[in-house]
Design a protein around this motif. Structure first.
Motif, PDB file in Angstrom:
ATOM      1  N   GLY A 190       2.430  -2.159  13.473  1.00 44.54           N
ATOM      2  CA  GLY A 190       2.313  -0.551  13.543  1.00 44.54           C
ATOM      3  C   GLY A 190       0.617  -0.328  13.115  1.00 44.54           C
ATOM      4  O   GLY A 190       0.174   0.346  13.976  1.00 44.54           O
TER       5      GLY A 190
ATOM      6  N   PRO B 291       4.423 -14.067  -4.801  1.00 45.66           N
ATOM      7  CA  PRO B 291       3.313 -12.971  -4.660  1.00 45.66           C
ATOM      8  C   PRO B 291       2.183 -12.632  -5.552  1.00 45.66           C
ATOM      9  O   PRO B 291       2.218 -13.396  -6.923  1.00 45.66           O
ATOM     10  CB  PRO B 291       4.407 -11.728  -4.614  1.00 45.66           C
ATOM     11  CG  PRO B 291       5.408 -12.010  -5.293  1.00 45.66           C
ATOM     12  CD  PRO B 291       5.590 -13.743  -5.088  1.00 45.66           C
TER      13      PRO B 291
ATOM     14  N   TYR C 236      -9.293 -11.445  -1.763  1.00 40.13           N
ATOM     15  CA  TYR C 236     -10.039 -10.605  -0.823  1.00 40.13           C
ATOM     16  C   TYR C 236     -11.514 -10.834  -0.952  1.00 40.13           C
ATOM     17  O   TYR C 236     -12.459 -11.075   0.215  1.00 40.13           O
ATOM     18  CB  TYR C 236      -9.824  -9.272  -0.629  1.00 40.13           C
ATOM     19  CG  TYR C 236      -8.599  -8.602  -0.139  1.00 40.13           C
ATOM     20  CD1 TYR C 236      -7.974  -9.555   1.064  1.00 40.13           C
ATOM     21  CD2 TYR C 236      -7.732  -7.870  -0.707  1.00 40.13           C
ATOM     22  CE1 TYR C 236      -6.630  -9.013   1.319  1.00 40.13           C
ATOM     23  CE2 TYR C 236      -6.468  -7.225  -0.178  1.00 40.13           C
ATOM     24  CZ  TYR C 236      -5.917  -8.029   0.885  1.00 40.13           C
ATOM     25  OH  TYR C 236      -4.615  -7.602   1.339  1.00 40.13           O
TER      26      TYR C 236
ATOM     27  N   GLY D  33       0.938  -1.143   0.031  1.00 44.93           N
ATOM     28  CA  GLY D  33      -0.047  -0.021   0.050  1.00 44.93           C
ATOM     29  C   GLY D  33       0.775   1.235   0.164  1.00 44.93           C
ATOM     30  O   GLY D  33       0.620   2.291  -0.935  1.00 44.93           O
TER      31      GLY D  33
ATOM     32  N   LYS E  76       3.804 -11.231  12.475  1.00 49.04           N
ATOM     33  CA  LYS E  76       2.403 -11.723  11.750  1.00 49.04           C
ATOM     34  C   LYS E  76       1.483 -12.718  12.489  1.00 49.04           C
ATOM     35  O   LYS E  76       0.355 -12.773  12.260  1.00 49.04           O
ATOM     36  CB  LYS E  76       2.827 -11.669  10.376  1.00 49.04           C
ATOM     37  CG  LYS E  76       3.369 -10.556   9.642  1.00 49.04           C
ATOM     38  CD  LYS E  76       2.631  -9.306   9.432  1.00 49.04           C
ATOM     39  CE  LYS E  76       3.575  -8.201   8.902  1.00 49.04           C
ATOM     40  NZ  LYS E  76       3.033  -6.874   9.031  1.00 49.04           N
TER      41      LYS E  76
END
Ligand code: GDG
Length: 893
Positions: free
Chosen positions: A786, A762, A772, A434, A690
């Motif tokens: 974060g 990827p 998604y 992003g 993660k």
């Protein structure tokens, strides 16, 4: 006139208006000036192509246009933001208006017999005509003011003051206008006089405000809970306001201002959607409106009135100037700002035109004469108003500060890599993720230079002799300056200090940070080299430098040693540790000092900001001013803020709606063997922060307790390897792969459907969005993060308002996305129970939760994030900021 001809005339009109708007843009005038001038100049000539049926349609459009203009006026006022200054602004506005109204009315009264507008009227008739003309002459244009501030990118105290003043002034003038219209009716139509006029006045104004507020509240609810086809809904609302206004005899403009005020103040989070809707909906409506007004004019009359209009414009400008001076004396407005306010009050446009057409339609004789005089006056104000206001903004330091200027972005990783293929040819790829995508979009718009380490195998082959290449390769719009970092320095800086030292230091996970002197030395060295490259690339000291992340903590002091006045902001994408944990780092004081050398330092969360402030106070004895959110080390202040990052919501939506999506989903079904009825997903870099083993353990617990899920559920894990050569990472890759093998072996389904489908390659962005969109749930189980963009991307992709987000409370995103199913990845039973709940959740609950999440993610996209930081940075030079960072309540900078 055949309807095809009418359509053609309309088409040419829109085209002509568009061309004239673009032409005027070349002279730095807002587009709306182009529409208006085109309309007024061309309108008289299209009068003869307008047929009777068209006239009524034009009236409807005219009604929509005037209410839209008034609505935009209301939308510019955010009471929350203005709360502390509202009383002062009200005093300033009243004083200014009083001077302008008294001055204009007295003058008009004296020169009336010589004016070519109804000179023979006397007594009450003259009083009422003079009053109406005065009110219209005094009226101002919120639309033009907003257009100038938007198109110059200005933001600051003058822009805010002027916007508030023009809206307040027009609100007062609308009420005065309504009142004067009652007198006009009483004088010119004595049969209508009597107490009924008072009732009508109360109805016209009070009813309008109440009705407008009601419609505004309904529209705010629509925006919040439906949020689709906003442009159409907006135009429909304006149609309702104007139609009900005219049939029920409300003042539609007043109703629209009230509606705008209510919408702006009830649905702040939907502001972007609304602004887009106005931008899309307004131009055609405005063009038709101005042309319709122009077509009702007599050119000869217009021409004879020019000299009078010019004189009136001069007098009005003088009175506005004098009025604002008086306003400054009776209010607490800062003189340095207030002295430029008159420049923002010169423009006149839609509201004035709207008022004039009301008078003309009700009193066709003298009313039309007044309208013609005003139409001659308005283009003068349309031309000089924006010019003067631009100058005023520049003098107040708001224009230079905000107009998009080239930017210098610096990051470790580059946005584009050039790769050598096996056959020797060169190709390129863009960075996924992003942040890279968003900053790239920002750079495409602003231009400038991006400095990053050149890591592609063919990077050296394509740069010029200053190590630069224009990117994006398919549509070059900014320079990428590559920095060559050789081994072993690169590994010591990147793999060593940054990723084996700082990364585990900042994440509370079970991995010990390792600090080695030689790696610290390499880190300092590389940061120096970045600073040298920035210094070489900066053509002007005021070009903002936007540094990314924990790789570049020491760039600012090195750069400042070369250029004392450079302007830098650094965004720290990962968490900032508690002072107790920070103490692990032997070089914490240097790190803190290095970060404090930036002008603006931004973190994701308020907690990170607090941790930093506390450490700066303890370690550096910095003076912390909580009110302004600044720390002082010696003479230099650093503003420290928290601005959570967002995702490119619109782009994800766009991909989600593209034609290729279904085909992509079918491809994923085949390649990942997705025969199962239920699909869960996880998308991560393979990083020990993660929580991937923890999520596999929860899946194991889930399927053990609900064996019937075997064969019905597949969990897709996309795990892209990163930093694989580092010890902790190689280990986690092996652990994940072995756990997945073990899970699939132990929970083998009779139908052969795998429990976990694992892919380490990827995905392209379209595949990612397709994935998604097909998932029933998405797991983000970070042990510490974060923010976590995957959580927000999943929500952005779910246009269908379906899908459940299972989100770790230890990811920054959990602070905003509270409607997700919040889990603790260390609590395997709780985690498994949440997965069960996600699977069993009824459609209605899924929809309600997803809607709530989407509102939050849509309200804070990545461009808002970038501009909050950059505007914050640029504003530091012009004045202290008086507004909070948009949409982020806790931080006032
Ligand atoms: C740091 C902080 C913070 C992943 N696989 C694929 C793919 N991705 C993209 C995702 C997402 C990004 O990578 C990962 O986002 P995270 O937020 O998890 O990022 P980190 O790398 O840990 O980055 C983090 C972030 O900075 C931003 O401030 O949120 O907390 O640690 O965008 O979509 N993208 C594509 N294919 C993949 O296979 N196209």
């Amino acid at each position: 006139m055949p309807s095809a001809g009418a359509a053609l005339a309309l088409g040419f009109t829109l085209l002509g208006a568009w061309i004239s708007a673009e032409l005027l843009r070349k002279f730095n005038l807002p587009r709306i000036t182009g529409y208006l001038i085109f309309g007024v100049l061309v309108g008289p000539y299209v009068g003869n192509v307008i047929t009777a049926p068209m006239t009524s349609q034009l009236q409807a459009v005219t009604g929509i246009a005037t209410t839209l203009i008034a609505l935009v006026a209301g939308l510019t006022i955010n009471l929350e933001r203005l709360r502390s200054t509202l009383a002062s602004i009200a005093r300033f506005t009243s004083a200014t208006l009083a001077v302008v109204i008294i001055g204009t009315a007295s003058l008009l009264w004296i020169v009336w017999p010589w004016l070519p507008v109804s000179p023979n009227s006397t007594g009450a008739e003259r009083a009422v005509t003079v009053t109406l003309l005065t009110i219209m002459v005094a009226s101002v244009s919120p639309t033009m003011t907003a257009a100038v501030t938007t198109e110059t990118g200005s933001r600051g105290r003058l822009s805010e003051l002027v916007l508030a003043v023009v809206v307040l002034a027009d609100l007062v003038l609308l009420v005065l206008f309504s009142c004067s219209m009652q007198f006009a009716r009483a004088v010119f139509r004595p049969d209508a006089a009597g107490p009924s006029l008072l009732v009508r006045f109360a109805w016209e104004t009070g009813g309008a405000i109440a009705f407008g507020a009601l419609v505004g509240a309904l529209f705010a609810l629509y925006l919040r809970y439906v949020g689709r086809e906003v442009t159409l809904a907006l135009l429909a609302m304006c149609g309702i306001l104007s139609q009900v206004g005219s049939t029920q005899q409300f003042e539609p403009l007043l109703a629209a201002v009230a509606a705008g005020l209510v919408i702006e103040n009830l649905s702040v989070a939907q502001g972007d959607a609304l602004r887009t809707a106005v931008q899309r909906g307004a131009p055609p409506v405005l063009v038709i409106f101005f042309v319709a007004i122009g077509s009702s004019l007599r050119l000869d009359a217009l021409l004879t009135l020019w000299p009078v209009a010019l004189a009136l414009a001069g007098i009005r400008t003088g009175l506005l100037r004098a009025g604002t001076r008086v306003g400054l004396n009776v209010s607490a407005i800062d003189r340095g700002i207030g002295e430029h306010a008159w420049t923002g009050l010169i423009s006149q446009a839609g509201i004035t035109v709207g008022l004039a057409s009301v008078v003309a339609s009700e009193f066709p004789g003298w009313g039309t004469e007044l309208q013609t005089l005003l139409i001659a006056l308005i283009p003068i104000h349309e031309l000089i108003g924006p010019m003067l206001f631009r100058r005023g903004l520049a003098r107040a330091g708001e224009r230079e500060a905000q107009s998009p200027r080239p930017l210098l972005v610096v990051s470790n990783r580059e946005p584009y890599l050039h790769i050598r293929r096996e056959d020797g040819s060169v190709t390129w790829t863009s960075a996924t993720g992003g942040v890279a995508v968003a900053l790239d979009a920002l750079m495409r718009e602003r231009g400038g230079t991006w400095i990053a380490h050149g890591g592609g195998s063919a990077d050296r082959l394509v740069v010029d002799d200053t190590d630069k290449v224009l990117v994006p390769p398919e549509h070059p719009s900014y320079s990428l300056r590559r920095l060559w970092l050789e081994e072993p320095t690169f590994s010591a800086y990147y793999g060593g200090f940054a990723n084996e030292g700082l990364w585990p230091l900042c994440h509370v996970v079970d991995v010990r940070p390792r600090f080695r002197t030689e790696e610290w030395t390499a880190y300092k060295d590389v940061n120096e080299r970045f600073a040298t490259a920035i210094d070489e690339e900066l053509d002007a000291s005021d070009t903002p430098v936007f540094l990314q992340d924990y790789h570049l903590a020491l760039v600012a002091p090195a750069l400042r040693a070369r250029r004392a006045n450079v302007r830098t902001a650094l965004f720290w994408h990962i968490p900032w540790p508690h002072p107790d944990r920070l103490r692990i780092c032997p070089w914490r004081a240097e790190l803190l000092d290095g970060l404090a050398a930036n002008d603006l330092l931004a973190f994701q969360l308020e907690r990170d900001r607090q941790n930093f402030l506390q450490a700066a106070e303890e370690e550096l004895r910095a003076e912390v001013d909580l009110e302004t959110s600044r720390i002082w080390i010696g003479e230099r202040p650093t503003t420290v803020v928290s601005v959570p990052i967002g995702v490119d919501y619109d782009r994800i939506q766009e991909i989600g709606g593209s034609d290729t999506l279904i085909a992509e989903q079918q491809r994923l079904h085949r390649s990942l063997d997705l025969r199962a009825k239920l699909v869960g997903i996880g998308v991560d870099r393979l990083d020990y922060t993660k929580g991937i083993p923890e999520r596999l353990a929860a899946l194991d617990r889930l399927v053990t307790s609900r064996p019937e899920l075997c064969g019905r559920l597949t969990f897709v894990q996309i795990g892209v390897p990163s930093r694989s050569h580092l010890h902790g990472y190689a280990e986690i890759e092996l652990e994940i792969a072995s756990r997945i093998r073990d899970l699939n072996r132990r929970h083998r389904a009779a139908n052969g459907v795998p429990l976990v489908a694992y892919q380490t390659a990827p995905l392209g962005i379209t595949s990612l969005v397709a994935l998604y969109r097909l998932a029933h749930f998405c797991i983000v189980s970070s042990l510490h993060d974060g923010m976590n963009l995957v959580a927000k991307e999943f929500v952005a992709a779910r246009d269908d308002e379906d899908g459940v987000l299972v989100l770790s409370e230890l990811a920054g995103a959990a602070q905003e996305l509270q409607e997700a199913l919040i889990i603790n990845p260390y609590d395997v039973d709780g985690f498994a129970a949440a997965l069960m709940r996600a699977i069993d959740m009824p459609r209605e609950e899924r929809r309600a939760r997803m809607r709530a999440l989407r509102r939050i993610v849509a309200g804070r996209n990545v461009f808002g994030w970038a501009s909050d930081i950059l505007e914050g940075l640029e504003s530091l030079w012009t004045r202290p900021l008086h507004y909070g960072v948009r949409g982020w309540e806790d931080t006032a900078i």
